[in-house]
Enzyme design. Structure first.
Site, PDB file in Angstrom:
ATOM      1  N   ARG A 257      11.421  -3.895   5.967  1.00 53.55           N
ATOM      2  CA  ARG A 257      11.470  -3.252   7.285  1.00 53.55           C
ATOM      3  C   ARG A 257      10.070  -2.965   7.849  1.00 53.55           C
ATOM      4  O   ARG A 257       9.920  -2.636   9.019  1.00 53.55           O
ATOM      5  CB  ARG A 257      12.273  -1.944   7.197  1.00 53.55           C
ATOM      6  CG  ARG A 257      13.772  -2.165   7.134  1.00 53.55           C
ATOM      7  CD  ARG A 257      14.511  -0.904   6.736  1.00 53.55           C
ATOM      8  NE  ARG A 257      14.351  -0.612   5.308  1.00 53.55           N
ATOM      9  CZ  ARG A 257      14.811   0.487   4.711  1.00 53.55           C
ATOM     10  NH1 ARG A 257      15.441   1.409   5.421  1.00 53.55           N
ATOM     11  NH2 ARG A 257      14.638   0.677   3.412  1.00 53.55           N
TER      12      ARG A 257
ATOM     13  N   ARG B  81     -22.189   2.504   9.777  1.00 56.96           N
ATOM     14  CA  ARG B  81     -21.391   1.583   8.968  1.00 56.96           C
ATOM     15  C   ARG B  81     -21.696   1.820   7.485  1.00 56.96           C
ATOM     16  O   ARG B  81     -22.623   2.553   7.161  1.00 56.96           O
ATOM     17  CB  ARG B  81     -21.648   0.151   9.431  1.00 56.96           C
ATOM     18  CG  ARG B  81     -20.979  -0.090  10.817  1.00 56.96           C
ATOM     19  CD  ARG B  81     -21.293  -1.444  11.368  1.00 56.96           C
ATOM     20  NE  ARG B  81     -21.090  -2.471  10.368  1.00 56.96           N
ATOM     21  CZ  ARG B  81     -21.778  -3.616  10.308  1.00 56.96           C
ATOM     22  NH1 ARG B  81     -22.707  -3.878  11.211  1.00 56.96           N
ATOM     23  NH2 ARG B  81     -21.537  -4.502   9.376  1.00 56.96           N
TER      24      ARG B  81
ATOM     25  N   LYS C  42     -26.460   0.399   9.604  1.00 54.67           N
ATOM     26  CA  LYS C  42     -25.691  -0.200   8.502  1.00 54.67           C
ATOM     27  C   LYS C  42     -26.564  -0.310   7.264  1.00 54.67           C
ATOM     28  O   LYS C  42     -27.678  -0.824   7.360  1.00 54.67           O
ATOM     29  CB  LYS C  42     -25.193  -1.594   8.908  1.00 54.67           C
ATOM     30  CG  LYS C  42     -24.255  -2.192   7.881  1.00 54.67           C
ATOM     31  CD  LYS C  42     -24.435  -3.681   7.689  1.00 54.67           C
ATOM     32  CE  LYS C  42     -25.654  -4.020   6.903  1.00 54.67           C
ATOM     33  NZ  LYS C  42     -25.766  -5.439   6.553  1.00 54.67           N
TER      34      LYS C  42
ATOM     35  N   ASN D  93     -40.222   7.443  14.783  1.00 51.04           N
ATOM     36  CA  ASN D  93     -39.412   7.425  15.999  1.00 51.04           C
ATOM     37  C   ASN D  93     -39.033   5.983  16.329  1.00 51.04           C
ATOM     38  O   ASN D  93     -39.896   5.109  16.427  1.00 51.04           O
ATOM     39  CB  ASN D  93     -40.225   8.007  17.163  1.00 51.04           C
ATOM     40  CG  ASN D  93     -39.367   8.171  18.397  1.00 51.04           C
ATOM     41  OD1 ASN D  93     -38.747   9.201  18.590  1.00 51.04           O
ATOM     42  ND2 ASN D  93     -39.323   7.136  19.226  1.00 51.04           N
TER      43      ASN D  93
ATOM     44  N   ALA E  70     -35.706   3.298  22.268  1.00 50.91           N
ATOM     45  CA  ALA E  70     -34.439   2.763  22.773  1.00 50.91           C
ATOM     46  C   ALA E  70     -34.403   1.248  22.641  1.00 50.91           C
ATOM     47  O   ALA E  70     -35.393   0.572  22.909  1.00 50.91           O
ATOM     48  CB  ALA E  70     -34.269   3.152  24.241  1.00 50.91           C
TER      49      ALA E  70
HETATM   50  C1  UD1 Z   1      16.303   4.845  -0.980  1.00 47.55           C
HETATM   51  C2  UD1 Z   1      17.632   5.433  -1.480  1.00 47.55           C
HETATM   52  C3  UD1 Z   1      18.265   6.222  -0.323  1.00 47.55           C
HETATM   53  C4  UD1 Z   1      17.297   7.316   0.117  1.00 47.55           C
HETATM   54  C5  UD1 Z   1      15.934   6.749   0.469  1.00 47.55           C
HETATM   55  C6  UD1 Z   1      14.930   7.875   0.648  1.00 47.55           C
HETATM   56  C7  UD1 Z   1      18.535   3.800  -3.080  1.00 47.55           C
HETATM   57  C8  UD1 Z   1      19.532   2.747  -3.332  1.00 47.55           C
HETATM   58  N1  UD1 Z   1      18.538   4.356  -1.863  1.00 47.55           N
HETATM   59  O1  UD1 Z   1      16.611   3.973   0.072  1.00 47.55           O
HETATM   60  O2  UD1 Z   1      19.490   6.814  -0.752  1.00 47.55           O
HETATM   61  O3  UD1 Z   1      17.857   8.017   1.218  1.00 47.55           O
HETATM   62  O4  UD1 Z   1      15.425   5.919  -0.581  1.00 47.55           O
HETATM   63  O5  UD1 Z   1      13.698   7.412   1.100  1.00 47.55           O
HETATM   64  O6  UD1 Z   1      17.785   4.143  -3.974  1.00 47.55           O
HETATM   65  N2  UD1 Z   1      11.976  -0.301  -5.089  1.00 47.55           N
HETATM   66  C9  UD1 Z   1      11.735  -0.880  -6.308  1.00 47.55           C
HETATM   67  N3  UD1 Z   1      12.479  -1.960  -6.676  1.00 47.55           N
HETATM   68  C10 UD1 Z   1      13.458  -2.478  -5.882  1.00 47.55           C
HETATM   69  C11 UD1 Z   1      13.714  -1.845  -4.647  1.00 47.55           C
HETATM   70  C12 UD1 Z   1      12.958  -0.760  -4.277  1.00 47.55           C
HETATM   71  O7  UD1 Z   1      10.852  -0.454  -7.047  1.00 47.55           O
HETATM   72  O8  UD1 Z   1      14.088  -3.449  -6.298  1.00 47.55           O
HETATM   73  C13 UD1 Z   1      11.112   0.830  -4.675  1.00 47.55           C
HETATM   74  C14 UD1 Z   1      10.420   0.560  -3.371  1.00 47.55           C
HETATM   75  O9  UD1 Z   1       9.150  -0.021  -3.608  1.00 47.55           O
HETATM   76  C15 UD1 Z   1      10.332   1.947  -2.746  1.00 47.55           C
HETATM   77  C16 UD1 Z   1      11.480   2.705  -3.364  1.00 47.55           C
HETATM   78  O10 UD1 Z   1      11.918   1.950  -4.480  1.00 47.55           O
HETATM   79  O11 UD1 Z   1       9.137   2.587  -3.075  1.00 47.55           O
HETATM   80  C17 UD1 Z   1      12.627   2.903  -2.384  1.00 47.55           C
HETATM   81  O12 UD1 Z   1      13.041   1.635  -1.908  1.00 47.55           O
HETATM   82  P1  UD1 Z   1      13.537   1.429  -0.427  1.00 47.55           P
HETATM   83  O13 UD1 Z   1      13.926   0.027  -0.277  1.00 47.55           O
HETATM   84  O14 UD1 Z   1      12.594   2.029   0.527  1.00 47.55           O
HETATM   85  O15 UD1 Z   1      14.864   2.308  -0.455  1.00 47.55           O
HETATM   86  P2  UD1 Z   1      15.556   2.978   0.777  1.00 47.55           P
HETATM   87  O16 UD1 Z   1      16.378   1.966   1.466  1.00 47.55           O
HETATM   88  O17 UD1 Z   1      14.587   3.743   1.557  1.00 47.55           O
HETATM   89 MG    MG Z   2      12.546   3.942   1.478  1.00 46.74          MG
END
Ligand code: UD1
Ligand code: MG
Length: 434
Positions: free
Chosen positions: A17, A310, A327, A352, A355
């Protein structure tokens, strides 16, 4: 430090997303990858921090290891076991209690996690009540408390109307995870193993689930670039408030951007629109409106309005004025008031810079250094062609193109074409009578 607690941070997901080629947890908040903030909070609570990686695992591992030691990395088998449930399948926590954090919650702090740390329950889950719950898993609460979590994509119309949502942080007894994680299934809309299904499985066995109501300010998940921007606003407020409480003066603070690695000492003034980045260190200095300071130090100095330091610039007792870019240069007791570029340089006390002075540090292939000694007067619109060393007590005439490796102490140096005056040229050219 709580020696009874292991913390698992889930950072293996793609974060589709976010609509980005970069892994979600690597997007930055206040100059640090999102995952940095949760790992930092976790390390304040325990020495057993496990990060689950998969998508862009090298980059994620590198981003964490370059900042912290003693992190255990586990790779998730996302091919066969996708989802947050799949993420916890390979973990081997050292302690009895396991706190699971989503890696996309950069606003979390060690303080905000105390409720989970203190609780003795088998399962504690974080919930909040939102006016707009969209995107989150909904928490179904019945007469006997929390029953299950239903993900947005699996929810019925009725369930979608629930405003209690799962914030994404849980603590489990290790035995609870060992028992229920292997029983998870991927029979759902996303064909993923949901960690959240542990709640319903445990509930069915009569295990009580403790809901912990948390605030969105600390537990907000970042799933989109809009969420990222909102989280940044919250983090910036925290950073600015912290420094104002430490005695820094800020004019129109909401217009000032300060990254997490920046340090201030003494009384500093930061005017509106300033941007201070990286590991900059600002000591008893004044940053005027709309200036940018990146990975640099300022001691008893001022910059701007609209100045730019920088990376690797070091200013001591120095005034850098408007439209001056510095920099990788060390300026000690220098005045550079207007419209200059000073790069790959060392400039000494009492000097100094007029400019429009430019250090021509790049020959098209390599960068070269300029060294300017003490008490040098560099006239306006001078180009110093590097490499060049100007010794102490030198005057450089305005408009000079200084193409010399070394200028000795005590001289005036200038290159200036002879002035030509052609009488009445203007009148002849435009056909006017004098
Ligand atoms: C998840 C929760 C949801 C909650 C929300 C809160 C689940 C199924 N859902 O949804 O109930 O309201 O978080 O923010 O858990 N990740 C992995 N491996 C994977 C998939 C995800 O490590 O295979 C990690 C992602 O990197 C992320 C976290 O888990 O840091 C959450 O994953 P994300 O896909 O954001 O879950 P949500 O849909 O937000
Ligand atoms: Mg999430």
């Amino acid at each position: 430090m709580n020696q009874e607690l292991s913390i698992v941070i889930l950072a293996a997901g793609k974060g589709s997303r976010m609509k980005s080629p970069k892994a979600k947890v690597l997007h930055t908040i206040s100059g640090k990858p999102m995952i940095y903030h949760s790992v930092k909070a976790a390390l304040e609570l325990t020495d057993d921090v496990i990060v689950v990686v998969a998508h862009q695992k090298e980059a994620v591992t590198e981003a964490i290891s370059s900042e912290f030691d003693n992190i255990t990395f586990i790779e998730q088998d996302t091919e066969n076991f996708p989802g947050t449930g799949g993420a916890v399948m390979g973990i081997e926590p050292r302690y009895e209690k396991v706190l699971v954090l989503n890696g996309d919650m950069p606003l979390i702090t060690a303080d905000a996690l105390h409720g989970f740390v203190e609780s003795k329950s088998n399962i504690v889950m974080s919930i909040f009540n939102l006016v707009d719950p969209s995107g989150y898993g909904r928490v179904v609460i019945g007469r006997h408390g929390v029953e299950r979590i239903v993900e947005q994509k699996d929810a019925t119309q009725e369930e979608l109307a629930i405003t209690y949502v799962n914030a994404g942080i849980y603590s489990f007894k290790r035995s609870v995870l060992e028992k229920y994680v292997p029983r998870l299934s991927s029979d759902n809309a996303q064909k993923e193993y949901y960690l959240t299904d542990v709640i319903a499985l445990a509930k069915a066995d009569g295990i009580n689930i403790e809901p912990l109501e948390v605030d969105e300010e600390h537990f907000k998940g970042v799933n989109s670039k809009l969420d990222l921007a909102n989280a940044e606003e919250i983090m910036q407020d925290r950073i600015r408030n912290r420094w104002m409480n430490e005695g820094i003066i800020m004019q129109l603070p909401h217009t000032i951007y300060i990254e997490a690695g920046v340090e201030f000492e003494g009384e500093c003034i930061v005017e509106n629109g300033a941007r201070i980045c990286g590991n900059s260190r600002i000591v008893s200095s004044h940053i005027k409106a709309h200036s940018v300071v990146e990975d640099s130090t300022m001691v008893n100095s001022d910059i701007g309005p609209m100045g730019h330091l920088r990376p690797l610039s070091h200013l001591t007792d120095t005034h850098v004025g408007n439209f001056v870019e510095v920099k990788k240069a060390t300026l000690d007791g220098v005045k550079a008031g207007h419209l200059s570029y000073i790069g790959d340089a060392e400039v000494g006390r009492g000097t100094n810079i007029g400019a429009g002075v430019i250090t021509c540090n790049y020959d098209g292939i390599r960068k070269h250094k300029t060294v300017i000694g003490k008490n040098v007067f560099v006239g306006s619109d001078t180009q110093i062609i590097a490499p060049c060393t100007i010794e102490d007590d030198v005057m450089v005439g305005a408009g000079t193109t200084l193409a010399s490796d070394r200028v000795k102490s005590g001289v005036l140096v200038l290159s200036r074409p002879k002035l030509k005056v052609i009488e009445n040229f203007f009148y002849k050219f435009f056909g006017k009578e004098n």
